[in-house]
Write an enzyme that holds these catalytic residues in place. Structure first.
Site, PDB file in Angstrom:
ATOM      1  N   ASP A   8       0.621  -1.630   0.028  1.00 34.22           N
ATOM      2  CA  ASP A   8       0.069  -0.071  -0.225  1.00 34.22           C
ATOM      3  C   ASP A   8       1.108   0.677   0.286  1.00 34.22           C
ATOM      4  O   ASP A   8       1.950   0.802  -0.023  1.00 34.22           O
ATOM      5  CB  ASP A   8      -0.511  -0.411   1.317  1.00 34.22           C
ATOM      6  CG  ASP A   8       0.009   0.077   2.366  1.00 34.22           C
ATOM      7  OD1 ASP A   8       0.822   0.518   3.100  1.00 34.22           O
ATOM      8  OD2 ASP A   8      -1.299   0.613   3.615  1.00 34.22           O
ATOM      9  N   CYS A  65       3.577  -3.068   4.271  1.00 30.41           N
ATOM     10  CA  CYS A  65       2.737  -1.672   4.561  1.00 30.41           C
ATOM     11  C   CYS A  65       3.303  -0.919   5.021  1.00 30.41           C
ATOM     12  O   CYS A  65       4.140  -1.080   5.587  1.00 30.41           O
ATOM     13  CB  CYS A  65       0.860  -2.537   5.034  1.00 30.41           C
ATOM     14  SG  CYS A  65       1.772  -2.477   6.482  1.00 30.41           S
ATOM     15  N   GLY A  66       2.647   0.063   6.202  1.00 27.17           N
ATOM     16  CA  GLY A  66       3.053   0.554   7.201  1.00 27.17           C
ATOM     17  C   GLY A  66       4.234   0.166   7.662  1.00 27.17           C
ATOM     18  O   GLY A  66       5.120   0.073   8.500  1.00 27.17           O
ATOM     19  N   GLY A  68       3.149  -3.021   8.453  1.00 26.63           N
ATOM     20  CA  GLY A  68       2.996  -4.835   8.707  1.00 26.63           C
ATOM     21  C   GLY A  68       1.577  -5.552   8.841  1.00 26.63           C
ATOM     22  O   GLY A  68       2.160  -6.441   8.652  1.00 26.63           O
ATOM     23  N   GLY A  70      -1.648  -5.133   8.971  1.00 25.78           N
ATOM     24  CA  GLY A  70      -2.669  -4.305   8.436  1.00 25.78           C
ATOM     25  C   GLY A  70      -2.738  -6.185   7.201  1.00 25.78           C
ATOM     26  O   GLY A  70      -3.201  -6.967   7.108  1.00 25.78           O
TER      27      GLY A  70
HETATM   28  C1  RB5 Z   1      -1.481   3.114   6.016  1.00 21.44           C
HETATM   29  O1  RB5 Z   1      -1.842   4.003   7.006  1.00 21.44           O
HETATM   30  C2  RB5 Z   1      -1.535   2.342   7.081  1.00 21.44           C
HETATM   31  O2  RB5 Z   1      -2.390   2.071   8.357  1.00 21.44           O
HETATM   32  C3  RB5 Z   1      -0.803   0.461   6.884  1.00 21.44           C
HETATM   33  O3  RB5 Z   1      -0.110   1.143   6.138  1.00 21.44           O
HETATM   34  C4  RB5 Z   1      -0.701  -0.527   7.648  1.00 21.44           C
HETATM   35  O4  RB5 Z   1       0.623   0.603   8.388  1.00 21.44           O
HETATM   36  C5  RB5 Z   1      -2.090  -0.932   8.343  1.00 21.44           C
HETATM   37  O5  RB5 Z   1      -1.798  -2.101   8.658  1.00 21.44           O
END
Ligand code: RB5
Length: 150
Positions: A8, A65-66, A68, A70
């Site tokens: 993402d 992701c930010g 990891g 999610g």
């Molecule tokens: C995005 O802001 C963030 O929530 C996503 O990258 C991630 O960290 C979710 O777990």
């Protein structure tokens, strides 16, 4: 191997590093996006990577992701995906050898690029041991999918 790679916007800053490590280790890759820091939804990229692995278009996957977290939660909703959030090389290696982890997840806002490189290398080098005790445990995990999954 062919590695499906997705991220993402939070993971995007680390994506090119991931691609470079995969290529330098002699593997092919699928870049499933995202392609900028414009806001996106991490489940979409966990899904793209999970489906690529489950459909046989890739042997393994890496999702960023930010944090990891999610990406890990979302990827593990797919039957047959065993995603692990690894910010150390021991877990990246043992997660494959013992647990047959087929998707590595990373948090680009947590891990630095130099450690990420070593973590990815450890993930790529590792192979499932097929040891009896690990197969037994893996079959229990697969039983959860059969009994409780949809
Ligand atoms: C995005 O802001 C963030 O929530 C996503 O990258 C991630 O960290 C979710 O777990």
């Amino acid at each position: 191997m062919r590695i499906a790679i997705g991220c993402d916007h939070g993971g995007f800053p680390l994506k090119q590093t991931v691609i470079d490590v995969v290529q330098n280790a002699g593997h092919d890759f699928l870049d499933l996006g995202t392609h900028s820091t414009d806001a996106t939804d991490y489940p979409d990229y966990s899904e793209k990577v999970a489906r690529a692995v489950l459909d046989g278009k890739a042997d393994r996957g890496i999702v960023i992701c930010g944090s990891g977290v999610g990406a890990t939660v979302a990827a593990n909703k797919f039957k047959g995906i065993r995603a692990g959030l690894c910010h150390d090389t021991f877990s990246a290696r043992q997660g494959v050898e013992d647990d047959d982890m087929n998707v590595l997840t990373l948090g680009a806002r947590i891990i630095g690029p130099l450690l990420a490189i070593e973590v990815i290398q450890a993930f790529l080098k590792a192979r499932f041991s097929n040891a009896e005790r690990h197969l037994r445990r893996l079959n229990k995990v697969k039983g959860f999918e059969e009994n409780f999954g949809r």
